[in-house]
Design an enzyme around this catalytic site. Structure first.
Site, short mmCIF file in Angstrom:
data_model
loop_
_atom_site.label_atom_id
_atom_site.label_comp_id
_atom_site.label_asym_id
_atom_site.label_seq_id
_atom_site.Cartn_x
_atom_site.Cartn_y
_atom_site.Cartn_z
N ASP A 16 -23.47 -28.01 -37.02
CA ASP A 16 -22.03 -28.32 -37.03
C ASP A 16 -21.80 -29.80 -37.27
O ASP A 16 -21.08 -30.20 -38.19
CB ASP A 16 -21.39 -27.92 -35.69
CG ASP A 16 -21.66 -26.48 -35.32
OD1 ASP A 16 -21.15 -25.60 -36.01
OD2 ASP A 16 -22.41 -26.25 -34.35
N GLU A 301 -27.80 -24.11 -41.79
CA GLU A 301 -27.02 -24.24 -43.03
C GLU A 301 -27.19 -25.57 -43.71
O GLU A 301 -27.02 -25.68 -44.92
CB GLU A 301 -25.53 -24.10 -42.71
CG GLU A 301 -25.17 -22.74 -42.33
CD GLU A 301 -23.67 -22.57 -42.27
OE1 GLU A 301 -22.94 -23.40 -42.84
OE2 GLU A 301 -23.24 -21.61 -41.64
O1 TRH Z 1 -29.72 -27.26 -36.16
P1 TRH Z 1 -29.47 -26.06 -36.95
O2 TRH Z 1 -30.18 -24.86 -36.50
O3 TRH Z 1 -27.92 -25.78 -36.97
C1 TRH Z 1 -27.33 -24.51 -36.90
C2 TRH Z 1 -26.94 -23.96 -38.21
O4 TRH Z 1 -26.16 -24.85 -38.95
C3 TRH Z 1 -26.17 -22.68 -38.01
O5 TRH Z 1 -25.80 -22.13 -39.22
C4 TRH Z 1 -24.97 -22.98 -37.18
O6 TRH Z 1 -24.23 -21.84 -36.99
C5 TRH Z 1 -25.46 -23.53 -35.90
O7 TRH Z 1 -26.20 -24.71 -36.14
C6 TRH Z 1 -24.33 -23.85 -35.00
O8 TRH Z 1 -29.89 -26.31 -38.48
P2 TRH Z 1 -29.19 -27.13 -39.65
O9 TRH Z 1 -27.92 -26.51 -40.09
O10 TRH Z 1 -30.19 -27.34 -40.67
O11 TRH Z 1 -28.83 -28.54 -39.01
C7 TRH Z 1 -29.78 -29.49 -38.67
C8 TRH Z 1 -29.20 -30.87 -38.90
O12 TRH Z 1 -30.04 -31.84 -38.31
C9 TRH Z 1 -29.11 -31.24 -40.37
O13 TRH Z 1 -27.94 -31.98 -40.61
C10 TRH Z 1 -30.32 -32.13 -40.59
C11 TRH Z 1 -30.38 -32.83 -39.27
N1 TRH Z 1 -31.69 -33.41 -38.91
C12 TRH Z 1 -31.80 -34.79 -38.80
O14 TRH Z 1 -30.84 -35.51 -39.06
N2 TRH Z 1 -32.99 -35.32 -38.39
C13 TRH Z 1 -34.08 -34.55 -38.13
O15 TRH Z 1 -35.15 -35.08 -37.75
C14 TRH Z 1 -33.95 -33.12 -38.30
C15 TRH Z 1 -35.13 -32.24 -38.06
C16 TRH Z 1 -32.74 -32.59 -38.67
#
Ligand code: TRH
Length: 412
Positions: A16, A301
């Site tokens: 989010d 996402e």
């Molecule tokens: O963390 P998530 O599992 O988020 C989920 C999904 O978006 C899902 O669809 C939603 O419904 C739920 O949240 C509420 O995975 P996602 O979407 O890939 O988000 C991870 C975020 O973290 C992304 O913006 C990348 C960031 N990130 C970093 O900035 N640094 C890091 O070291 C890592 C591993 C990720």
């Protein structure tokens, strides 16, 4: 100059705030909009953006106003919109002299099914009756999205016009978040071995170039992961595997208790496999990490879209939903992504995603996956190029808003 207020409620994980923060940055830096971000969880935000001060009710980060969307703020909007109270102008924060005052928004975005406080919407409606209200939906590759993108969302609570805005993989949807230079940045880094070494060193990993394979492994739980890791440890190739903190890293600490005893970055040599558990890094650095790895396992996402722009083979663990609703979404995505692949490659990619999603033994597919890695790499670029021919989400959103503001609903 337009002003936008983005409301972000962190339901769980980082998707989010990850999505909202990228959109905020793009609207501010690429479209010169004034951006006000309201987020209800600064601790999660700080994990992907270290500049965030978790106890500051208001702060300015990279030219974006960030406010903690807390009960106090909601109460102040409620009080201001009540007919008994003298009405003050938005934004609430105008008393704070350190931060510039933003105009009443032209656009209010409720991101990913959060609920914008009614008191806030009433104030916007009073001060700028033309303002739009967008429901920025979840990402899906399902076909019905095209028919719903851009539709008005009838509601009677506040006199503002509301629309659905759906991200998606075709030009009939709102598109995908893609910064102007993100693909070029990844390509440049991939051709710059010194730049890569510097980046790895910045992460505290000096020997990344010595491995045949560098894998980033961002995933939810994986019940059968030990058998795949044992397979790599025994069969090779010499692999560096980076696991960000979270459920999977905790699972690995249970499987390999040696990891538990270490402080700071946790590292374990297992034959041909080196496992590194790492803390979260800032969002722009995560993009660089994906560009520097040979294969990226991503989840949710936002990271899946980042993997697209990194241009390396990736496996997506889609966010799991009740009654397996995510299975259909995953299959619809793969159907689009693999439409231009050979039937053999499509079957291989489908099987890899199925095994990973169902938490089955991934070593069943791993040797074949690696044997076909060049074909998978080529196809990843074909798919990336198909998508980069489309307009990105922030540009689509700006165009959508301009059109609606010039041609109000009854005339569009
Ligand atoms: O963390 P998530 O599992 O988020 C989920 C999904 O978006 C899902 O669809 C939603 O419904 C739920 O949240 C509420 O995975 P996602 O979407 O890939 O988000 C991870 C975020 O973290 C992304 O913006 C990348 C960031 N990130 C970093 O900035 N640094 C890091 O070291 C890592 C591993 C990720």
């Amino acid at each position: 100059m337009r002003t936008v207020a983005i409301f972000c409620s962190v339901v769980d994980n980082f998707g989010d705030i990850g999505i909202c923060w990228r959109l905020a940055r793009q609207l501010a830096h690429e479209h010169q909009w004034q951006v006000q971000l309201y987020v209800d969880d600064l601790v999660s935000f700080a994990k992907i953006c270290p500049q965030v001060k978790v106890d500051a009710p208001r702060q300015r980060i990279l030219d974006i106003q960030v406010s903690h969307w807390n009960a106090e703020l909601v109460a102040s909007w409620q009080a201001d919109s009540s007919p008994q109270q003298p009405q003050r102008d938005l934004p609430q924060q105008s008393q704070n002299t350190e931060l510039p005052e933003l105009a009443t928004p032209d656009l209010v975005i409720e991101a990913l099914a959060c609920t914008v406080p009614e008191g806030y919407l009433r104030q916007v409606a009073r001060q700028n009756p033309q303002a739009l209200w967008l429901n920025l939906e979840y990402l899906s590759a399902e076909d019905w999205v095209e028919g719903c993108h851009g539709l008005p969302s009838p509601q009677s609570v506040v006199p503002l016009t509301k629309y659905f805005f759906f991200p998606g993989f075709t030009s009939a949807t709102g598109g995908l978040l893609r910064e102007q230079s993100i693909v070029r940045q990844a390509q440049n880094l991939q051709q710059d071995s010194k730049g890569q070494r510097d980046f790895w060193q910045q992460l505290g990993i000096d020997d990344a170039h010595e491995y045949q394979l560098r894998i980033s492994l961002f995933a939810y739980g994986q019940a059968n992961i030990a058998s795949w890791l044992t397979n790599i440890a025994q069969q090779g190739p010499k692999t560096l595997m980076l696991v960000p903190s979270g459920v999977l890293a905790q699972q690995l600490c249970v499987i390999y208790p040696e990891l538990n005893s270490q402080t700071g970055q946790k590292r374990l040599e297992l034959g041909q496999l080196t496992l590194v558990l790492m803390p979260f890094i800032a969002q722009p650095d995560y993009d660089l990490l994906l560009a520097c790895c040979d294969i990226n396992f991503v989840r949710g996402e936002d990271s899946v879209i980042r993997a697209h722009w990194a241009g390396r083979p990736f496996i997506w663990q889609i966010y799991r939903q009740e009654q397996q609703a995510h299975r259909q979404k995953l299959n619809d995505f793969l159907a689009k992504q693999l439409a231009l692949a050979t039937p053999e490659l499509a079957a291989l990619m489908q099987k890899a995603h199925d095994l990973w999603d169902l938490e089955l033994d991934f070593s069943e597919i791993w040797p074949e996956y690696l044997k076909n890695i060049d074909k998978i790499q080529n196809h990843t670029i074909v798919w990336q190029q198909f998508l980069t021919q489309q307009q990105d989400l922030a540009s689509n959103l700006v165009r959508f808003v301009e059109k609606k503001l010039i041609m109000p609903r009854n005339f569009s």
